[in-house]
Scaffold this motif. Structure first.
Motif, PDB file in Angstrom:
ATOM      1  N   ALA A  37       0.613  -1.330   0.043  1.00 33.14           N
ATOM      2  CA  ALA A  37      -0.006   0.016   0.026  1.00 33.14           C
ATOM      3  C   ALA A  37       0.786   1.119  -0.134  1.00 33.14           C
ATOM      4  O   ALA A  37       0.539   2.331  -0.866  1.00 33.14           O
ATOM      5  CB  ALA A  37      -0.922  -0.095   1.128  1.00 33.14           C
ATOM      6  N   PRO A  38       1.947   1.349   0.765  1.00 34.13           N
ATOM      7  CA  PRO A  38       2.564   2.779   0.991  1.00 34.13           C
ATOM      8  C   PRO A  38       3.538   2.916  -0.248  1.00 34.13           C
ATOM      9  O   PRO A  38       3.710   4.045  -0.761  1.00 34.13           O
ATOM     10  CB  PRO A  38       3.490   2.500   1.989  1.00 34.13           C
ATOM     11  N   ILE A  39       4.098   1.695  -0.889  1.00 37.39           N
ATOM     12  CA  ILE A  39       4.720   1.797  -2.323  1.00 37.39           C
ATOM     13  C   ILE A  39       3.961   2.432  -3.262  1.00 37.39           C
ATOM     14  O   ILE A  39       4.283   3.098  -4.119  1.00 37.39           O
ATOM     15  CB  ILE A  39       5.503   0.170  -2.265  1.00 37.39           C
ATOM     16  N   TYR A  40       2.905   1.494  -3.537  1.00 36.98           N
ATOM     17  CA  TYR A  40       1.811   2.090  -4.567  1.00 36.98           C
ATOM     18  C   TYR A  40       1.336   3.322  -4.367  1.00 36.98           C
ATOM     19  O   TYR A  40       1.276   4.269  -5.346  1.00 36.98           O
ATOM     20  CB  TYR A  40       0.808   0.869  -4.822  1.00 36.98           C
ATOM     21  N   GLY A  41       1.012   3.747  -3.127  1.00 36.26           N
ATOM     22  CA  GLY A  41       0.472   5.088  -2.954  1.00 36.26           C
ATOM     23  C   GLY A  41       1.617   6.294  -3.044  1.00 36.26           C
ATOM     24  O   GLY A  41       1.433   7.268  -3.808  1.00 36.26           O
ATOM     25  N   ALA A  42       3.007   5.853  -2.945  1.00 31.71           N
ATOM     26  CA  ALA A  42       4.112   6.972  -3.256  1.00 31.71           C
ATOM     27  C   ALA A  42       4.304   7.008  -4.428  1.00 31.71           C
ATOM     28  O   ALA A  42       4.421   8.045  -5.223  1.00 31.71           O
ATOM     29  CB  ALA A  42       5.376   6.127  -2.483  1.00 31.71           C
ATOM     30  N   LEU A  50      -4.554   8.110   3.983  1.00 26.78           N
ATOM     31  CA  LEU A  50      -4.787   9.494   4.660  1.00 26.78           C
ATOM     32  C   LEU A  50      -3.418   9.806   4.753  1.00 26.78           C
ATOM     33  O   LEU A  50      -3.131  11.040   4.707  1.00 26.78           O
ATOM     34  CB  LEU A  50      -5.681   9.220   5.455  1.00 26.78           C
ATOM     35  N   LEU A  51      -2.462   9.153   5.315  1.00 31.11           N
ATOM     36  CA  LEU A  51      -1.181   9.628   5.916  1.00 31.11           C
ATOM     37  C   LEU A  51      -0.155  10.027   4.657  1.00 31.11           C
ATOM     38  O   LEU A  51       0.216  11.273   4.974  1.00 31.11           O
ATOM     39  CB  LEU A  51      -0.550   8.565   6.749  1.00 31.11           C
ATOM     40  N   MET A  52      -0.292   9.187   3.814  1.00 33.83           N
ATOM     41  CA  MET A  52       0.490   9.475   2.625  1.00 33.83           C
ATOM     42  C   MET A  52      -0.199  10.896   1.848  1.00 33.83           C
ATOM     43  O   MET A  52       0.505  11.637   1.206  1.00 33.83           O
ATOM     44  CB  MET A  52       0.618   8.391   1.549  1.00 33.83           C
ATOM     45  N   SER A  53      -1.434  10.920   1.671  1.00 38.28           N
ATOM     46  CA  SER A  53      -1.996  12.301   1.195  1.00 38.28           C
ATOM     47  C   SER A  53      -1.599  13.221   1.771  1.00 38.28           C
ATOM     48  O   SER A  53      -1.470  14.448   1.425  1.00 38.28           O
ATOM     49  CB  SER A  53      -3.245  11.972   0.950  1.00 38.28           C
ATOM     50  N   MET A  54      -1.419  13.485   3.160  1.00 43.10           N
ATOM     51  CA  MET A  54      -1.404  14.281   4.109  1.00 43.10           C
ATOM     52  C   MET A  54       0.011  14.726   3.899  1.00 43.10           C
ATOM     53  O   MET A  54       0.519  16.132   3.950  1.00 43.10           O
ATOM     54  CB  MET A  54      -1.622  14.260   5.495  1.00 43.10           C
ATOM     55  N   ILE A  55       0.947  14.106   3.622  1.00 40.88           N
ATOM     56  CA  ILE A  55       2.369  14.230   3.544  1.00 40.88           C
ATOM     57  C   ILE A  55       2.658  15.066   2.195  1.00 40.88           C
ATOM     58  O   ILE A  55       3.331  16.166   1.964  1.00 40.88           O
ATOM     59  CB  ILE A  55       3.248  12.869   3.291  1.00 40.88           C
ATOM     60  N   LYS A  56       1.785  14.680   0.777  1.00 39.95           N
ATOM     61  CA  LYS A  56       2.027  15.210  -0.105  1.00 39.95           C
ATOM     62  C   LYS A  56       1.063  16.421  -0.474  1.00 39.95           C
ATOM     63  O   LYS A  56       1.484  17.403  -0.886  1.00 39.95           O
ATOM     64  CB  LYS A  56       1.476  14.290  -1.217  1.00 39.95           C
ATOM     65  N   MET A  57      -0.248  16.340   0.232  1.00 40.83           N
ATOM     66  CA  MET A  57      -1.114  17.560  -0.139  1.00 40.83           C
ATOM     67  C   MET A  57      -1.604  18.245   0.942  1.00 40.83           C
ATOM     68  O   MET A  57      -2.200  19.169   0.815  1.00 40.83           O
ATOM     69  CB  MET A  57      -2.381  17.001  -0.841  1.00 40.83           C
ATOM     70  N   GLY A  58      -1.179  18.049   2.183  1.00 41.25           N
ATOM     71  CA  GLY A  58      -1.285  18.856   3.377  1.00 41.25           C
ATOM     72  C   GLY A  58      -2.796  18.251   3.977  1.00 41.25           C
ATOM     73  O   GLY A  58      -3.361  17.249   3.746  1.00 41.25           O
ATOM     74  N   PHE A  59      -3.427  19.390   4.615  1.00 42.98           N
ATOM     75  CA  PHE A  59      -4.712  18.655   5.552  1.00 42.98           C
ATOM     76  C   PHE A  59      -5.975  18.866   4.480  1.00 42.98           C
ATOM     77  O   PHE A  59      -7.266  18.622   4.897  1.00 42.98           O
ATOM     78  CB  PHE A  59      -4.739  19.414   6.796  1.00 42.98           C
TER      79      PHE A  59
END
Length: 337
Positions: free
Chosen positions: A24-29, A116-125
């Protein structure tokens, strides 16, 4: 409770969970940080993509787990403990099936937390938080309920785990790689080919059609789960104890088939309407035409209603006392001056 513990302790589920949480985190990245991925600008792309892949995997794993507990209890001769006690078929089977669905729901929420965590790292809140709930309800819930009910019911009918697995895996393969969008995605119970990407501005393309399609499999899944209670070979506590479950199973199954019918009829009705519009246009294709020299539009929007006033200057292409003007479908002409 205890069935949930048994499922969590099984190596099959452990391996699938670990692989899911690693992939999941690899594909999300890749989706978020690869500049060639244009959909990364859409805020719902990460939960949608992760749950879509997860949904295929958990549908396959759920087949093995749903058919395994009936075989396991028979091989280990542990079911006799329940048979000799005043425990109904519904309590016995619903406990096992709900435990299977629950462990996958927990895993789905863990995948959503990663997204959600990966989206926050890239796009903020500033994210589309509601889309996370939408994709869980539209993708995971109907798929797990349907495949759990189908595999348990088929296992009770066929009474052979190997044959049940072959039939269900073949069914998944056919729906993924062959049926595709036949009959307007009606047979796509996983939702793999359904257009479900949610735009931040316009939302889903056709949310009512999506809800009808997913409700079809949710209702069929509940109906199959209730059907398995009647098929379970065990003496009931009373003579008519299975009658309410059979009636409820018929109601849910019929409701599911009706939802499927509504899904198909929605698209066939649209096609029929488009064909009528084409036939109407073809009827006037040779009518005298006019060229539009100037067109000024005044548009007023009130919720879902558009009011348009058009001021036009036109020139006839050929002489005639009758001209035909074409208007977009859905509009009605109030007056011509």
């Amino acid at each position: 409770k205890y069935e949930t513990k048994l499922l969590v302790r099984s190596w099959f589920f452990k391996i699938f969970s670990i692989l899911s949480l690693l992939v999941a985190p690899i594909y999300g990245a890749v989706l978020l940080f690869d500049e060639s991925q244009i959909p990364s600008a859409i805020k719902s792309v990460v939960p949608y993509s992760l749950l879509l892949i997860m949904n295929v995997g958990q549908a396959i794993v759920c087949i093995f787990l749903s058919s395994e507990y009936l075989k396991r209890d028979k091989q280990l001769d542990t079911s006799e403990v329940f048979y000799t006690r005043p425990l109904s078929n519904a309590e016995y089977l619903l406990g096992k099936m709900l435990a299977t669905i629950r462990v996958f729901f927990v895993l789905d929420f863990m995948i959503l937390a990663v997204a959600l965590l990966m989206s926050m790292i890239k796009m903020g809140f500033d994210l589309d938080y509601l889309s996370y709930l939408w994709y869980f309800l539209l993708l995971c819930v109907p798929t797990l309920v349907f495949i759990t009910g189908l595999s348990t019911t088929l296992m009770l009918i066929v009474k052979n785990q190997a044959l049940t697995l072959v039939l269900l895996l073949a069914y998944i393969g056919v729906t993924l790689f062959y049926i595709d969008d036949i009959y307007y995605y009606l047979f796509d119970y996983i939702g793999f080919n359904l257009p479900m990407l949610k735009s931040t501005i316009t939302g889903f393309g056709n949310i009512s059609a999506l809800i009808t399609h997913r409700a079809c499999y949710l209702l069929l899944g509940i109906g199959l789960i209730l059907c398995s209670i009647s098929l379970f070979r065990r003496l009931p506590n009373s003579r008519y104890s299975l009658l309410p479950w059979r009636i409820a199973a018929c109601v849910f199954l019929l409701s599911g088939f009706y939802a499927g019918y509504r899904h198909v009829s929605r698209y066939t009705g649209n096609e029929k309407y488009r064909n009528e519009i084409i036939a109407l246009n073809n009827l006037h294709v040779h009518d005298p035409k006019m060229e539009v020299d100037t067109c000024l539009l005044e548009v007023i929007q009130n919720d879902d209603v558009l009011t348009v006033k058009a001021s036009m200057i036109v020139k006839p292409v050929q002489k005639s006392d009758k001209f035909t003007f074409c208007l977009n479908p859905g509009f009605s002409v109030n007056s011509v001056k």
